[in-house]
Design a protein around this motif. Structure first.
Motif, PDB file in Angstrom:
ATOM      1  N   MET A  52       0.855  -1.181   0.000  1.00  0.00           N
ATOM      2  CA  MET A  52       0.000   0.000   0.000  1.00  0.00           C
ATOM      3  C   MET A  52       0.897   1.238   0.000  1.00  0.00           C
ATOM      4  N   ALA A  53       0.396   2.334  -0.560  1.00  0.00           N
ATOM      5  CA  ALA A  53       1.174   3.572  -0.645  1.00  0.00           C
ATOM      6  C   ALA A  53       0.266   4.769  -0.444  1.00  0.00           C
ATOM      7  N   ILE A  54       0.818   5.835   0.128  1.00  0.00           N
ATOM      8  CA  ILE A  54       0.119   7.110   0.315  1.00  0.00           C
ATOM      9  C   ILE A  54       0.918   8.183  -0.407  1.00  0.00           C
ATOM     10  N   SER A  55       0.259   8.927  -1.261  1.00  0.00           N
ATOM     11  CA  SER A  55       0.939   9.977  -2.019  1.00  0.00           C
ATOM     12  C   SER A  55       1.338  11.129  -1.095  1.00  0.00           C
ATOM     13  N   LEU A  56       2.563  11.602  -1.285  1.00  0.00           N
ATOM     14  CA  LEU A  56       3.065  12.769  -0.548  1.00  0.00           C
ATOM     15  C   LEU A  56       3.283  13.959  -1.471  1.00  0.00           C
ATOM     16  N   ASN A  57       2.649  13.945  -2.634  1.00  0.00           N
ATOM     17  CA  ASN A  57       2.855  14.981  -3.640  1.00  0.00           C
ATOM     18  C   ASN A  57       1.741  16.017  -3.589  1.00  0.00           C
ATOM     19  N   GLU A  58       2.052  17.206  -4.048  1.00  0.00           N
ATOM     20  CA  GLU A  58       1.057  18.265  -4.110  1.00  0.00           C
ATOM     21  C   GLU A  58      -0.040  17.879  -5.100  1.00  0.00           C
ATOM     22  N   GLY A  59      -1.269  18.160  -4.720  1.00  0.00           N
ATOM     23  CA  GLY A  59      -2.399  17.841  -5.576  1.00  0.00           C
ATOM     24  C   GLY A  59      -2.998  16.482  -5.309  1.00  0.00           C
ATOM     25  N   SER A  60      -2.213  15.550  -4.760  1.00  0.00           N
ATOM     26  CA  SER A  60      -2.750  14.219  -4.436  1.00  0.00           C
ATOM     27  C   SER A  60      -2.320  13.792  -3.040  1.00  0.00           C
ATOM     28  N   TYR A  61      -1.978  14.759  -2.211  1.00  0.00           N
ATOM     29  CA  TYR A  61      -1.468  14.451  -0.870  1.00  0.00           C
ATOM     30  C   TYR A  61      -2.522  13.682  -0.071  1.00  0.00           C
ATOM     31  N   GLY A  62      -2.097  12.552   0.500  1.00  0.00           N
ATOM     32  CA  GLY A  62      -3.008  11.735   1.296  1.00  0.00           C
ATOM     33  C   GLY A  62      -3.771  10.706   0.501  1.00  0.00           C
ATOM     34  N   LEU A  63      -3.562  10.602  -0.824  1.00  0.00           N
ATOM     35  CA  LEU A  63      -4.279   9.633  -1.652  1.00  0.00           C
ATOM     36  C   LEU A  63      -3.702   8.238  -1.413  1.00  0.00           C
ATOM     37  N   LEU A  64      -4.580   7.281  -1.094  1.00  0.00           N
ATOM     38  CA  LEU A  64      -4.168   5.902  -0.827  1.00  0.00           C
ATOM     39  C   LEU A  64      -4.240   5.082  -2.108  1.00  0.00           C
ATOM     40  N   MET A  65      -3.186   4.307  -2.353  1.00  0.00           N
ATOM     41  CA  MET A  65      -3.155   3.344  -3.463  1.00  0.00           C
ATOM     42  C   MET A  65      -3.039   1.951  -2.859  1.00  0.00           C
ATOM     43  N   ASP A  66      -4.007   1.103  -3.184  1.00  0.00           N
ATOM     44  CA  ASP A  66      -4.076  -0.244  -2.604  1.00  0.00           C
ATOM     45  C   ASP A  66      -4.523  -1.219  -3.691  1.00  0.00           C
ATOM     46  N   PRO A  67      -3.636  -1.545  -4.637  1.00  0.00           N
ATOM     47  CA  PRO A  67      -4.054  -2.397  -5.765  1.00  0.00           C
ATOM     48  C   PRO A  67      -4.352  -3.838  -5.375  1.00  0.00           C
ATOM     49  N   LEU A  68      -3.848  -4.307  -4.244  1.00  0.00           N
ATOM     50  CA  LEU A  68      -4.028  -5.716  -3.861  1.00  0.00           C
ATOM     51  C   LEU A  68      -4.974  -5.872  -2.676  1.00  0.00           C
ATOM     52  N   ASN A  69      -5.695  -4.815  -2.338  1.00  0.00           N
ATOM     53  CA  ASN A  69      -6.688  -4.868  -1.258  1.00  0.00           C
ATOM     54  C   ASN A  69      -6.040  -5.266   0.069  1.00  0.00           C
ATOM     55  N   GLY A  70      -4.934  -4.626   0.354  1.00  0.00           N
ATOM     56  CA  GLY A  70      -4.269  -4.898   1.628  1.00  0.00           C
ATOM     57  C   GLY A  70      -5.071  -4.409   2.819  1.00  0.00           C
ATOM     58  N   ALA A  71      -5.922  -3.368   2.641  1.00  0.00           N
ATOM     59  CA  ALA A  71      -6.725  -2.866   3.755  1.00  0.00           C
ATOM     60  C   ALA A  71      -7.671  -3.941   4.285  1.00  0.00           C
ATOM     61  N   ALA A  72      -8.160  -4.807   3.380  1.00  0.00           N
ATOM     62  CA  ALA A  72      -9.046  -5.888   3.824  1.00  0.00           C
ATOM     63  C   ALA A  72      -8.285  -6.886   4.687  1.00  0.00           C
ATOM     64  N   ASP A  73      -7.034  -7.180   4.335  1.00  0.00           N
ATOM     65  CA  ASP A  73      -6.236  -8.104   5.147  1.00  0.00           C
ATOM     66  C   ASP A  73      -5.849  -7.478   6.481  1.00  0.00           C
ATOM     67  N   ILE A  74      -5.682  -6.163   6.503  1.00  0.00           N
ATOM     68  CA  ILE A  74      -5.436  -5.495   7.785  1.00  0.00           C
ATOM     69  C   ILE A  74      -6.670  -5.611   8.668  1.00  0.00           C
ATOM     70  N   GLU A  75      -7.836  -5.514   8.064  1.00  0.00           N
ATOM     71  CA  GLU A  75      -9.083  -5.625   8.815  1.00  0.00           C
ATOM     72  C   GLU A  75      -9.211  -7.005   9.461  1.00  0.00           C
ATOM     73  N   THR A  76      -8.791  -8.024   8.738  1.00  0.00           N
ATOM     74  CA  THR A  76      -8.890  -9.392   9.266  1.00  0.00           C
ATOM     75  C   THR A  76      -7.620  -9.841   9.975  1.00  0.00           C
ATOM     76  N   ARG A  77      -6.623  -8.970  10.080  1.00  0.00           N
ATOM     77  CA  ARG A  77      -5.345  -9.288  10.745  1.00  0.00           C
ATOM     78  C   ARG A  77      -4.716 -10.536  10.113  1.00  0.00           C
ATOM     79  N   THR A  78      -4.551 -10.459   8.800  1.00  0.00           N
ATOM     80  CA  THR A  78      -4.061 -11.615   8.045  1.00  0.00           C
ATOM     81  C   THR A  78      -2.828 -11.226   7.237  1.00  0.00           C
ATOM     82  N   LEU A  79      -1.854 -12.107   7.203  1.00  0.00           N
ATOM     83  CA  LEU A  79      -0.672 -11.958   6.362  1.00  0.00           C
ATOM     84  C   LEU A  79      -0.856 -12.845   5.135  1.00  0.00           C
TER      85      LEU A  79
END
Length: 671
Positions: free
Chosen positions: A132-159
């Protein structure tokens, strides 16, 4: 996106935020785009403390060294193969700057790196929770990129492995999986667990690269509980591949617990110490000097090894400063302990044997914090020193320092000390009091509005009729002035009309009797004001019995106009001038019975002036004139008829004819 902006601004420490600001400025100067990746994004999302920071730049990360020359960053190491840069910012903020790239493995443990986009870089990661990545650039600051749906695995506490061949291509993931599972308490998903067991059975760990070995050895020291991770790796058999001489038995377990307890106490007082170097010192406490030197050569960041070696020197320098004369005062010692290098404060407090230093630490951790309970928050609230003030925390800290120095022992001293910080009192609030309405005033106003609404349609017609009659509006509205006439033929007709309203007047008389004394005085004042207007008409009727009958007709007209709604006023009578009118008319009007009627007094002509001659107007047609609301004076509500002056006069007229039966003509007096 706003959620991750909030996390970046509130979950990172002040030192970590400062490091990211320097990196963003350096990337802007180098014309590179920058992303926060790896463990930091996972920890921000899951709620764990962010320990290490990894940023990825689109390009060669080694090119940032020139742009970082003006920043406080220290270069702790670099890797040419992976084009990675290892930095340390003030506050011991470790930052790995890597290049966005894709990786191919011709052989296990031998990666080949190619420049790529951030999306491809995320797909070559180890576990989905780290992809997962968070943009630190002007114009997109704070934008989350999650192409593999890692947030769902964080929710389930799964590796979960990103690649099905991850353990086979990169054996270091076997060690990393155990480390994450021990620190986070998460488990591998079933498929990843099966692949872990297969890779372990096949012995792929023997293909572990030197670069990954160095990384994993150093990461043991950066863990929150390094001994626990060391024991887990030993149980899985991975320490034999990492560094066989280093086993849990070589660590000083008792001192490690004491070090952790001291770090927590310092953290409660605002001292955020990174105990990685101190922990490594105790984890390798029982290693031989030769094995210890060999371990230090294998670590990834040479700068970390330098910090580890300088622990005793840092503690010795801090001890000299702490024991200096300028820091003997408790407040000075407190400020020094709270602001000095946290790692030096931690190691000196852990290793020092000096009694004075131990006392200072005891006061800093145990005694002085209790003085915060004596801060006069109630008095500060009374003096308008509240948390809304921008310098509120500084004021509280100043009071606290005075208290630990033994000052501000009385309320008077407290108030005198806080007086300069007390903001001025706000201006008093202006309260506008509305006057209380008089009794019945609201109801009178409502009735007036109703009368105006009803009379708006009749106003134009009434004005036209008044103009045709050629009289004054006030005079006509009060009952229409009667000109001088020979009243002998019409007296009986006039009195018949008066007799027809006898019953109504009797009811009005009952209502008048219920009026209070104060209302009668108001009636007299209104009567006098109305009489002054009618005086001009009364002066014209000054002959004997004509004045008496003119007064009666006037009272009846006023009664019909204002006392009874919708009643028709008396019609005009043809006027005829008497043949022989005397110069003086000693006639007494009917109102003289009360002695207050002003029109009666004005009816008598001046003794030195002859009576004015009046010409009788032409005989008009009999018309019914509707009373206009605007020409009638304002009165009390209709239910209180007795409050109107005309009602009082009509009442007297009704008394004069009480003895006349309906249909019978009243007796007339001859001239």
């Amino acid at each position: 996106m706003p959620d991750y902006i909030y996390l970046l601004e509130n979950r990172l420490s002040a030192d970590q935020q400062s490091a990211l600001r320097h990196l963003r400025e350096a990337a802007r100067q180098a014309e590179m785009i920058l992303f926060l990746t790896g463990d930091a994004v996972r920890d921000l999302t899951s709620g764990h403390a962010v320990r290490d920071i990894e940023v990825a730049v689109a390009g060669n990360a080694l090119d940032l060294k020139k742009a970082l020359g003006g920043t406080p960053a220290q270069i702790w190491g670099e890797d040419e193969a992976s084009r990675s840069l290892y930095l340390c910012f003030p506050g011991t903020v470790r930052v790995d700057v890597v290049s966005t790239q894709r990786v191919e493995y011709p052989k296990p443990g031998q990666p080949v790196y190619y420049f790529a986009s951030i999306q491809e870089d995320l797909r070559r990661r180890d576990f989905t929770t780290n992809a997962m990545a968070i943009s630190l650039n002007e114009g997109s600051y704070g934008l989350l990129m999650d192409p593999l749906n890692g947030a769902a695995d964080i929710e389930t506490r799964t590796l979960r492995l990103v690649s099905n061949y991850g353990f086979l291509e990169e054996p270091a993931l076997l060690i990393r999986a155990v480390r994450y599972r021990t620190r986070l308490g998460w488990e591998l998903d079933p498929k990843s667990q099966m692949r872990y067991e297969n890779a372990k059975a096949e012995g792929v760990i023997e293909f572990l690269s030197a670069h990954e070995r160095s990384r994993e050895l150093e990461q043991i020291g950066h863990e929150d509980d390094g001994l626990r991770v060391l024991q887990a790796l030993e149980n899985e058999g991975w320490m034999k591949s990492l560094y066989p001489p280093w086993i849990p038995a070589k660590a000083d377990e008792e001192k490690l617990r004491a070090l952790h307890n001291l770090a927590v106490e310092l953290l409660m007082q605002g001292v955020h110490a990174d105990m990685s170097a101190a922990q490594m010192q105790l984890l390798t406490a029982k290693l031989s000097p030769k094995d210890l030197a060999g371990l230090k050569k294998l670590l990834l960041r040479p700068g970390f090894v330098v910090e580890w070696n300088n622990l005793d020197a840092l503690a010795s320098g801090f001890a000299k400063v702490l024991l200096g004369k300028e820091n003997q005062v408790p407040s000075a010692s407190f400020k020094l302990l709270a602001s000095y290098d946290p790692e030096a404060v931690l190691w000196l407090g852990f290793t020092s044997k000096d009694a004075v230093i131990k006392e200072r630490y005891h006061n800093f951790l145990k005694v002085w914090p209790e003085m915060r309970q004596k801060v006069p928050f109630a008095l500060m609230q009374e003096m308008r020193i509240r948390p809304e003030l921008p310098n509120y925390n500084e004021i509280v800290q100043l009071v606290f320092l005075e208290l630990i120095d033994g000052k501000l022992t009385t309320p008077e001293e407290m108030r005198a000390f806080l007086e300069p910080f007390s903001p001025p009192a706000p201006p008093p609030q202006v309260t506008i009091k509305r006057p209380r309405a008089k009794r019945g005033e609201a109801k009178v106003k409502e009735l007036e509005e109703e009368e105006e609404a009803e009379g708006s349609e009749e106003g134009l017609e009434s004005e036209e009729e008044l103009e045709e009659m050629g009289g004054d509006e006030d005079e006509i509205g009060l009952g229409m002035e009667l000109p001088k006439v020979d009243l002998e033929p019409d007296i009986e007709e006039e009195e018949e009309e008066v007799g027809e309203g006898a019953e109504r007047e009797e009811r009005a008389e009952v209502e008048e009797a219920e009026e209070e004394e104060e209302e009668e005085e108001e009636e007299e004042e209104q009567e006098e004001a109305a009489g002054s207007k009618r005086g001009r008409g009364a002066s014209k009727v000054a002959v004997g019995e004509a004045a008496r009958l003119a007064g009666k007709a006037e009272k009846m007209a006023v009664k019909h106009a204002k006392g009874a709604k919708g009643a028709k006023p008396a019609a005009k009578h043809p006027a005829a001038k008497p043949a022989h009118a005397p110069a003086k008319a000693p006639a007494k009007p009917l109102a003289e019975a009360k002695g207050k009627h002003p029109a009666a007094k004005k009816a008598e002509p001046h003794p030195h002036k002859p009576a004015a001659k009046h010409h009788a107007p032409a005989k008009p047609d009999k018309k019914v004139v509707k009373p206009a609301s605007k020409s009638a004076p304002k009165s009390a509500p209709a239910k209180s008829h007795g409050s109107h002056p005309a009602s009082a006069r009509n009442s007297m007229a009704s008394k004069a004819h009480k003895h006349v039966k309906p249909g019978q003509k009243p007796p007339t007096k001859k001239r």
